[in-house]
Design a protein around this motif. Structure first.
Motif, mmCIF file in Angstrom:
data_model
loop_
_atom_site.group_PDB
_atom_site.id
_atom_site.type_symbol
_atom_site.label_atom_id
_atom_site.label_comp_id
_atom_site.label_asym_id
_atom_site.label_seq_id
_atom_site.Cartn_x
_atom_site.Cartn_y
_atom_site.Cartn_z
ATOM 1 N N HIS A 157 0.831 -1.207 0.000
ATOM 2 C CA HIS A 157 0.000 0.000 0.000
ATOM 3 C C HIS A 157 0.866 1.256 0.000
ATOM 4 N N GLU A 193 -3.407 10.023 -2.379
ATOM 5 C CA GLU A 193 -4.040 9.460 -1.182
ATOM 6 C C GLU A 193 -4.196 10.520 -0.094
ATOM 7 N N THR A 231 -5.897 9.413 3.007
ATOM 8 C CA THR A 231 -6.468 8.628 4.103
ATOM 9 C C THR A 231 -5.863 8.983 5.453
ATOM 10 N N ALA A 291 -10.009 2.951 2.036
ATOM 11 C CA ALA A 291 -9.041 2.334 2.946
ATOM 12 C C ALA A 291 -9.636 1.076 3.569
#
Length: 400
Positions: free
Chosen positions: A13, A75, A77, A375
């Motif tokens: 990830h 991203e 998150t 996520a």
């Protein structure tokens, strides 16, 4: 062992790679497979693809597939293992797919079942080209041919919940690029220009009439404008503009009607604006309809249910797209694909304790695949995805 796969997932990830560039991901996959007893590993299949073969005596051949590529998404998150690559993110959960298949491979290595397992780690799913690239690279001739092909996809559902259906599961998809050719000029004198931005903006609105005319069909198409580009300054009328569309259809007839309609409306907008040239309309990144083979799908889902895994039948196909079906089509064998939840089930309960999914709705502002907020919870998603793939594979290997 699950802690190892948690670490592998977090590494993947944090280090996503775009379609066709999955070099480090492929090396990790190959290294992990080679560390497992019995696996024969081949790299660079169809580009960065990796194929592992585990032969455990006479028996059927089962193909298991996971895709490896990430998306050009920044991203947000806030995870402590968030992407370290600017503008690139595993926003569709392919890191879950890779890690879950590796976990299933490890279990099959430690507790083999008679037969042969072929693990396909596929590049470039997001562009709809990776599966065909592996096939074109001699996949069917270089490796044992399957009796069935199995695959799964993590989704914004309660962790472990399995959704699938026989027949049409997912839509065909086409990306569309429309380029309008106008005449640039000064913003203070629009009468001296032919504004391509207005053509593009008007087209985006007009295109909604195409899908509106097919809402009564059994599986209506979906057409979304994902981007509109024109100009660089507020006081300049650009020479060109570009519209990027995503088209989803479920039948050849619907696709043909939509393609003709897009071309017709784009040409009409240019003509109405007095453009000297017709717009350029390009179709690319085509995905076929994902079809689950009837009979085989019911059998696989029944095996998952018998094993105590939660299976929810789908009444209708979904408008997402996949190139997974290319493997079964090329091999001339059945294929079965399912969606599996990867989100903490507690997030699907509202303040009053109502289970939102049961009411046919996701919680408000719930991030889906391709969102910069997407996520999955690896502590729940990975064990569930490993168990599901492993159960399906063993069921097919032991089937008479």
């Amino acid at each position: 062992m699950i802690e190892h796969w948690q670490q592998v997932y977090r590494h993947l990830h944090a280090h996503p790679e775009l379609s066709g560039e999955e070099h480090a991901t492929a090396r990790l996959v190959a290294d992990e497979l080679r560390a497992m007893p019995g696996w024969e590993v081949t790299e660079n299949v169809g580009g960065t693809g990796v194929v592992g073969v585990l032969s455990s005596g006479p028996g059927p051949v089962v193909w298991l597939r996971a895709d490896m590529d990430a998306l050009p998404v920044q991203e947000v998150t806030g995870l402590d293992y968030a992407s370290t690559v600017p503008g690139v993110m595993h926003a569709c959960g392919h890191d879950v797919h890779v890690t879950a298949l590796l976990g299933a491979c490890a279990e099959l290595s430690e507790n083999p079942v008679p037969g042969t397992v072929v693990a396909l780690f596929q590049p470039a799913e997001e562009t709809g080209s990776g599966a065909q690239q592996m096939i074109n690279d001699g996949l069917l001739d270089r490796f044992p041919r399957p009796r069935i092909v199995l695959g799964q996809h993590v989704s914004p559902l309660p962790a472990g919940l399995i959704l699938s259906r026989p027949g049409t599961l997912m839509a065909a998809s086409d990306s569309v690029r429309i380029t309008f050719l106008g005449k640039g000029g000064h913003a203070s004198q629009p009468h001296t220009a032919i504004d391509p931005l207005l053509m593009a903006a008007s087209l985006v609105v007009s295109l909604q009439s195409l899908t509106a005319r097919q809402t009564a069909t059994a599986a209506p198409p979906v057409l979304t404008a994902g981007a509109l580009h024109a100009g660089s300054r507020p006081n300049i009328i650009a020479d060109t503009s570009e519209v990027l569309l995503s088209l989803r259809t479920f039948t050849d007839g619907s696709r043909e009607r939509m393609i003709e309609g897009i071309q017709r409306l784009a040409a009409a907008e240019a003509a109405a604006a007095g453009a000297d040239q017709d717009p350029k309309v390009e179709f690319y990144d085509h995905f076929p309809v994902t079809e689950n083979t009837p009979g085989d799908t019911e059998r696989v889902l029944a095996a998952l249910t018998t094993a105590g895994l939660p299976v929810m039948p789908m009444n209708n196909p979904i408008t997402g797209s996949e190139d997974f079906g290319a493997f079964g089509t090329a091999a001339g064998v059945p294929s079965v694909f399912w969606h599996i939840g990867g989100i903490d089930p507690a997030r699907f309960t509202d303040e009053d304790g109502h289970y939102m999914l049961a009411e046919g709705a996701l919680p408000p502002r719930f991030p889906s695949n391709h969102s910069p907020h997407f996520a999955p919870d690896p502590t729940q998603a990975l064990p569930a995805a490993i168990a599901t793939m492993l159960t399906a594979a063993r069921a097919e290997l032991t089937r008479p």
